[in-house]
Write an enzyme that holds these catalytic residues in place. Sequence first.
Site, PDB file in Angstrom:
ATOM      1  N   VAL A  84       0.862  -1.173   0.000  1.00 38.23           N
ATOM      2  CA  VAL A  84       0.000   0.000   0.000  1.00 38.23           C
ATOM      3  C   VAL A  84       0.901   1.225   0.000  1.00 38.23           C
ATOM      4  O   VAL A  84       1.868   1.297   0.760  1.00 38.23           O
ATOM      5  CB  VAL A  84      -0.913   0.037   1.243  1.00 38.23           C
ATOM      6  CG1 VAL A  84      -1.846   1.243   1.182  1.00 38.23           C
ATOM      7  CG2 VAL A  84      -1.702  -1.258   1.379  1.00 38.23           C
ATOM      8  N   CYS A  85       0.598   2.169  -0.883  1.00 37.83           N
ATOM      9  CA  CYS A  85       1.279   3.446  -0.889  1.00 37.83           C
ATOM     10  C   CYS A  85       2.790   3.247  -1.059  1.00 37.83           C
ATOM     11  O   CYS A  85       3.225   2.468  -1.906  1.00 37.83           O
ATOM     12  CB  CYS A  85       0.919   4.204   0.389  1.00 37.83           C
ATOM     13  SG  CYS A  85       1.166   5.989   0.307  1.00 37.83           S
ATOM     14  N   THR A  86       3.604   3.935  -0.240  1.00 39.57           N
ATOM     15  CA  THR A  86       5.055   3.840  -0.392  1.00 39.57           C
ATOM     16  C   THR A  86       5.624   2.509   0.088  1.00 39.57           C
ATOM     17  O   THR A  86       6.832   2.295   0.011  1.00 39.57           O
ATOM     18  CB  THR A  86       5.752   5.000   0.341  1.00 39.57           C
ATOM     19  OG1 THR A  86       5.326   5.029   1.714  1.00 39.57           O
ATOM     20  CG2 THR A  86       5.428   6.323  -0.327  1.00 39.57           C
TER      21      THR A  86
ATOM     22  N   GLY B 206       1.485   8.894   2.637  1.00 34.46           N
ATOM     23  CA  GLY B 206       1.518   7.659   3.416  1.00 34.46           C
ATOM     24  C   GLY B 206       2.057   6.553   2.602  1.00 34.46           C
ATOM     25  O   GLY B 206       1.785   5.413   2.800  1.00 34.46           O
TER      26      GLY B 206
END
Length: 210
Positions: free
Chosen positions: A98-100, A210
Site C-alpha cells: 500500500v502506498c510507499t 503515506g
Amino acid sequence: MEIAIPLYDRFTALDAIGPYEVLWRVPGARVRFVGAQAGPYANDRGLQLVADSAFGDVPAPDVLVVPGGTGTRDALGDERLVEWIRAADATSTWTTSVCTGALLLGAAGLLRGRRATTHWAYLDRLAEYGAEATSERVVEQGKLITSAGVSSGIDMALTLAARIAGDDVAQAIQLRIEYDPMPPFDAGSTAKAPARIRALAQSPTPAAAG
C-alpha cells in the site's frame, strides 16, 4: 492462511488498518502484525499498533501486506525489514503493498520488470527499482499487487479477498464494512484535482504522503 503486515516506525495507520479490516474477514485467515521486534510501533502521528510477533517468528506468511508511511525513507535502510520482505516473498502466495510500501518491495528486488503503483508523489521513485510506474489505483502482476496512496489499500485488499475466496465473499466483506465511497469532493487523484489543490497537497502542512 497466515497474513502478515510488517510495522516500522512512522508507518501510515490506514495503510495497515484498511487492509486489516478487509482481510481478517476472509474465511480461514489469520492476520498478524509483525516487526523487527515484538512490541508497539508508532505511526507517523504517534498512534501505536502492536506487533505481536517478530520477523523471525513469521518467516513464511502466505500473504504479505507492506504498508507505507513517512518512515519509509528510513525503513528502506533497515536490512532486517527488507531482507524479511525478500525472504517472505520467496514462499508467499501473494505479496502486496500500500502506498510507499511499494518502495520497500522495490528495495527487496521484487519490482524489476514489473508494472507497479504507489502514492502519486512517489511514482517517479519506482523507476529506481526497475519498475514501470503507473497511476492505476491497484496493479496486479502475477502474485504481486501494488496499490496507490493510503485509502487504495482497501481496494487492494478487496481485490485480494476476491482472488483468495471468490468474488461473492469479497463483495460480502465490502457490504459488511459498508465500503461505498461517496466523497464530498472529486479531488482524489492528480488527474482530477485542480492545480491549486495539487499545490496545496504538495505543501508539507495539509497532508504528508503515506
